[in-house]
Motif scaffolding. Structure first.
Motif, PDB file in Angstrom:
ATOM      1  N   TRP A  66     -34.287  32.207 -24.718  1.00 24.47           N
ATOM      2  CA  TRP A  66     -33.267  31.767 -25.665  1.00 24.47           C
ATOM      3  C   TRP A  66     -32.523  32.960 -26.265  1.00 24.47           C
ATOM      4  CZ3 TRP A  66     -32.934  33.038 -30.817  1.00 24.47           C
ATOM      5  CH2 TRP A  66     -34.078  33.553 -31.446  1.00 24.47           C
ATOM      6  N   ARG A  67     -33.192  34.112 -26.356  1.00 24.31           N
ATOM      7  CA  ARG A  67     -32.505  35.293 -26.864  1.00 24.31           C
ATOM      8  C   ARG A  67     -31.522  35.835 -25.825  1.00 24.31           C
ATOM      9  NH1 ARG A  67     -34.550  37.313 -31.666  1.00 24.31           N
ATOM     10  NH2 ARG A  67     -36.601  36.530 -32.287  1.00 24.31           N
ATOM     11  N   ARG A  68     -31.869  35.768 -24.554  1.00 24.97           N
ATOM     12  CA  ARG A  68     -30.939  36.156 -23.501  1.00 24.97           C
ATOM     13  C   ARG A  68     -29.702  35.261 -23.546  1.00 24.97           C
ATOM     14  NH1 ARG A  68     -33.908  35.020 -18.440  1.00 24.97           N
ATOM     15  NH2 ARG A  68     -31.920  35.646 -17.507  1.00 24.97           N
ATOM     16  N   VAL A  69     -29.929  33.965 -23.673  1.00 24.81           N
ATOM     17  CA  VAL A  69     -28.817  33.011 -23.740  1.00 24.81           C
ATOM     18  C   VAL A  69     -27.936  33.310 -24.953  1.00 24.81           C
ATOM     19  CG1 VAL A  69     -28.207  30.584 -24.087  1.00 24.81           C
ATOM     20  CG2 VAL A  69     -30.034  31.204 -22.478  1.00 24.81           C
ATOM     21  N   LYS A  70     -28.556  33.615 -26.071  1.00 22.25           N
ATOM     22  CA  LYS A  70     -27.786  33.927 -27.282  1.00 22.25           C
ATOM     23  C   LYS A  70     -26.887  35.131 -27.057  1.00 22.25           C
ATOM     24  CE  LYS A  70     -28.168  35.060 -32.184  1.00 22.25           C
ATOM     25  NZ  LYS A  70     -29.060  35.231 -33.368  1.00 22.25           N
ATOM     26  N   ASN A  71     -27.427  36.210 -26.488  1.00 27.56           N
ATOM     27  CA  ASN A  71     -26.622  37.399 -26.228  1.00 27.56           C
ATOM     28  C   ASN A  71     -25.462  37.090 -25.289  1.00 27.56           C
ATOM     29  OD1 ASN A  71     -28.857  40.342 -26.297  1.00 27.56           O
ATOM     30  ND2 ASN A  71     -27.822  39.219 -27.920  1.00 27.56           N
ATOM     31  N   LEU A  72     -25.725  36.371 -24.218  1.00 29.32           N
ATOM     32  CA  LEU A  72     -24.667  36.071 -23.251  1.00 29.32           C
ATOM     33  C   LEU A  72     -23.620  35.140 -23.846  1.00 29.32           C
ATOM     34  CD1 LEU A  72     -26.958  35.721 -20.117  1.00 29.32           C
ATOM     35  CD2 LEU A  72     -25.339  37.573 -20.584  1.00 29.32           C
ATOM     36  N   ALA A  73     -24.035  34.218 -24.712  1.00 32.69           N
ATOM     37  CA  ALA A  73     -23.072  33.350 -25.391  1.00 32.69           C
ATOM     38  C   ALA A  73     -22.221  34.146 -26.373  1.00 32.69           C
ATOM     39  CB  ALA A  73     -23.802  32.220 -26.115  1.00 32.69           C
ATOM     40  N   GLN A  74     -22.815  35.137 -27.037  1.00 28.93           N
ATOM     41  CA  GLN A  74     -22.037  35.982 -27.945  1.00 28.93           C
ATOM     42  C   GLN A  74     -20.913  36.684 -27.196  1.00 28.93           C
ATOM     43  OE1 GLN A  74     -25.317  38.313 -29.437  1.00 28.93           O
ATOM     44  NE2 GLN A  74     -25.372  37.223 -31.396  1.00 28.93           N
ATOM     45  N   HIS A 126     -22.975  27.997 -21.599  1.00 26.09           N
ATOM     46  CA  HIS A 126     -21.785  27.191 -21.912  1.00 26.09           C
ATOM     47  C   HIS A 126     -22.056  26.279 -23.104  1.00 26.09           C
ATOM     48  CE1 HIS A 126     -18.154  24.849 -21.312  1.00 26.09           C
ATOM     49  NE2 HIS A 126     -18.886  23.748 -21.263  1.00 26.09           N
ATOM     50  N   GLN A 127     -23.204  25.609 -23.109  1.00 24.44           N
ATOM     51  CA  GLN A 127     -23.530  24.696 -24.201  1.00 24.44           C
ATOM     52  C   GLN A 127     -23.616  25.442 -25.529  1.00 24.44           C
ATOM     53  OE1 GLN A 127     -22.900  21.620 -23.163  1.00 24.44           O
ATOM     54  NE2 GLN A 127     -24.915  20.712 -23.553  1.00 24.44           N
ATOM     55  N   ARG A 128     -24.284  26.569 -25.527  1.00 20.98           N
ATOM     56  CA  ARG A 128     -24.420  27.332 -26.770  1.00 20.98           C
ATOM     57  C   ARG A 128     -23.061  27.871 -27.226  1.00 20.98           C
ATOM     58  NH1 ARG A 128     -28.804  29.680 -29.519  1.00 20.98           N
ATOM     59  NH2 ARG A 128     -28.075  31.214 -31.048  1.00 20.98           N
ATOM     60  N   THR A 129     -22.253  28.341 -26.271  1.00 18.68           N
ATOM     61  CA  THR A 129     -20.925  28.844 -26.615  1.00 18.68           C
ATOM     62  C   THR A 129     -20.095  27.762 -27.279  1.00 18.68           C
ATOM     63  OG1 THR A 129     -20.970  30.401 -24.758  1.00 18.68           O
ATOM     64  CG2 THR A 129     -18.814  29.879 -25.703  1.00 18.68           C
ATOM     65  N   GLN A 130     -20.042  26.576 -26.669  1.00 16.14           N
ATOM     66  CA  GLN A 130     -19.230  25.491 -27.216  1.00 16.14           C
ATOM     67  C   GLN A 130     -19.740  25.050 -28.584  1.00 16.14           C
ATOM     68  OE1 GLN A 130     -16.275  24.475 -25.780  1.00 16.14           O
ATOM     69  NE2 GLN A 130     -16.800  26.270 -24.557  1.00 16.14           N
ATOM     70  N   ARG A 131     -21.047  25.042 -28.756  1.00 24.09           N
ATOM     71  CA  ARG A 131     -21.612  24.661 -30.057  1.00 24.09           C
ATOM     72  C   ARG A 131     -21.179  25.642 -31.142  1.00 24.09           C
ATOM     73  NH1 ARG A 131     -26.411  24.299 -28.536  1.00 24.09           N
ATOM     74  NH2 ARG A 131     -27.342  26.231 -29.318  1.00 24.09           N
ATOM     75  N   ARG A 132     -21.240  26.931 -30.831  1.00 19.45           N
ATOM     76  CA  ARG A 132     -20.849  27.944 -31.805  1.00 19.45           C
ATOM     77  C   ARG A 132     -19.347  27.910 -32.083  1.00 19.45           C
ATOM     78  NH1 ARG A 132     -23.789  32.162 -33.341  1.00 19.45           N
ATOM     79  NH2 ARG A 132     -22.104  32.194 -34.912  1.00 19.45           N
ATOM     80  N   LEU A 133     -18.537  27.685 -31.045  1.00 18.66           N
ATOM     81  CA  LEU A 133     -17.096  27.598 -31.246  1.00 18.66           C
ATOM     82  C   LEU A 133     -16.739  26.412 -32.134  1.00 18.66           C
ATOM     83  CD1 LEU A 133     -15.731  28.477 -27.682  1.00 18.66           C
ATOM     84  CD2 LEU A 133     -15.659  29.909 -29.721  1.00 18.66           C
ATOM     85  N   ARG A 150      -6.595  26.837 -36.045  1.00 17.70           N
ATOM     86  CA  ARG A 150      -6.857  27.350 -34.691  1.00 17.70           C
ATOM     87  C   ARG A 150      -8.092  26.694 -34.098  1.00 17.70           C
ATOM     88  NH1 ARG A 150      -8.600  33.446 -33.598  1.00 17.70           N
ATOM     89  NH2 ARG A 150     -10.616  32.505 -33.185  1.00 17.70           N
ATOM     90  N   SER A 151      -8.022  26.375 -32.814  1.00 19.34           N
ATOM     91  CA  SER A 151      -9.166  25.793 -32.111  1.00 19.34           C
ATOM     92  C   SER A 151      -9.443  26.575 -30.848  1.00 19.34           C
ATOM     93  CB  SER A 151      -8.902  24.325 -31.756  1.00 19.34           C
ATOM     94  OG  SER A 151      -9.968  23.806 -30.977  1.00 19.34           O
ATOM     95  N   ASP A 152     -10.730  26.833 -30.562  1.00 20.52           N
ATOM     96  CA  ASP A 152     -11.122  27.581 -29.367  1.00 20.52           C
ATOM     97  C   ASP A 152     -11.886  26.701 -28.384  1.00 20.52           C
ATOM     98  OD1 ASP A 152     -10.069  29.796 -30.611  1.00 20.52           O
ATOM     99  OD2 ASP A 152     -12.003  30.404 -31.468  1.00 20.52           O
ATOM    100  N   ARG A 153     -11.918  25.415 -28.580  1.00 21.63           N
ATOM    101  CA  ARG A 153     -12.821  24.567 -27.824  1.00 21.63           C
ATOM    102  C   ARG A 153     -12.471  24.507 -26.348  1.00 21.63           C
ATOM    103  NH1 ARG A 153     -13.927  18.916 -30.629  1.00 21.63           N
ATOM    104  NH2 ARG A 153     -15.256  18.812 -28.778  1.00 21.63           N
ATOM    105  N   ASN A 154     -11.198  24.709 -25.993  1.00 25.05           N
ATOM    106  CA  ASN A 154     -10.805  24.606 -24.593  1.00 25.05           C
ATOM    107  C   ASN A 154     -10.714  25.967 -23.912  1.00 25.05           C
ATOM    108  OD1 ASN A 154     -10.558  21.791 -24.690  1.00 25.05           O
ATOM    109  ND2 ASN A 154      -8.546  21.956 -25.639  1.00 25.05           N
TER     110      ASN A 154
END
Length: 286
Positions: free
Chosen positions: A209-217, A255-262, A276-280
């Motif tokens: 989960w920490r790897r995923v967090k870094n890559l989503a950042q 992708h899921q973590r990125t979209q959740r944070r956005l 402003r929206s970054d969802r797309n």
């Protein structure tokens, strides 16, 4: 108290002279940091953008150094300081751990306290911010005449370096492009430095989960970067980790973590009146 971690003695000076020179140097640093806190500026220094939890300034002439004064963030900061040392100490030893493992990070040359706040003085990392590098690429497709092959090679180098970081067990709490410096080299063989290492931790085996967090950042930044280029970074990361077989599942988690944070960021901006929206935005995804 100030800890002079790397400052060398002046060549050719005897011990009393060296001690006097060092005393003047430490006093000058203390006075400069005090003025930055009290007046917002100090001769020879300029403030740079930073979070609310710190004041950051850069020297205005070479050789370049950065000063970072840490402000209290949460009520339990005192407890963390008691058991782990203050934020300056944590920055120092965690940066040292990275450098000892063969990664590039700006050395801490001085740490201490000013107005009872911890601070560090660090060397300036070579190159430019990865955030600036990527934004320049968006404005000038052939950045400074850089061939397309070199651009793609630099992206793959980034993916390999993040993979190497995780392979070594390191997790950077804020792995944003603003916390990575890039030094371009011929044929796209870029060199990367990691800054803001206060929260960097090392594990025997870094949790997934920490790897995923870094890559989503990383994936959240620079919405103009195409999905194809993002996947170049991701593919090189997987190759470095030896985990090409996990491509689809890991990409989906990122992708899921990125979209959740956005979406969380968009909700906060909406509360502040921003539209402003970054969802797309382009993203790593299967």
């Amino acid at each position: 108290m100030i800890h002079d971690t790397h400052q060398p003695e002046a060549a050719g000076q005897d011990e009393p002279q060296a001690a006097e020179a060092q005393g003047r140097y430490l006093l000058a640093v203390h006075e400069a940091l005090t003025r930055l806190l009290e007046d917002g500026d100090s001769p020879g220094w300029k403030r740079v953008r930073s979070s609310k939890s710190a004041l950051v300034a850069q020297t205005t002439q070479a050789p370049f150094f950065y000063a970072k004064i840490f402000f209290p963030r949460r009520w339990y900061e005192g407890v963390k300081t008691l058991f782990r040392g203050d934020r300056a100490y944590r920055t120092d030893w965690r940066t040292h751990a990275l450098r000892s493992a063969g990664f590039s990070a700006p050395a801490v040359v001085l740490r201490g306290r000013v107005a009872n706040l911890p601070f560090v003085i660090t060397e300036a990392a070579p190159g430019m911010s990865l955030a600036k590098y990527l934004d320049q690429r968006a404005r000038v497709p052939r950045l400074a005449g850089q061939p397309l092959a070199d651009w793609r090679a630099a992206l793959r180098s980034l993916g390999r370096e993040i993979g190497r970081l995780h392979q070594a067990g390191f997790f950077h709490t804020e792995l944003r492009t603003s916390n990575i410096q890039i030094e371009s080299r011929p044929q796209g063989a870029a060199r990367f430095s990691f800054i803001d290492n206060e929260g960097t931790r090392r594990f025997r085996h870094i949790p997934r989960w920490r790897r995923v967090k870094n890559l989503a950042q990383l994936n959240m930044d620079h919405l103009h970067i195409s999905r194809t280029d993002r996947m170049r970074v991701f593919g090189a990361y997987l190759d470095a980790m030896g985990q090409g077989h996990a491509r689809n599942q890991l990409a989906w988690e990122i992708h899921q973590r990125t979209q959740r944070r956005l979406m969380e960021n968009a909700s906060r901006r909406a509360a502040d009146g921003s539209q402003r929206s970054d969802r797309n935005a382009a993203s790593i995804r299967p």
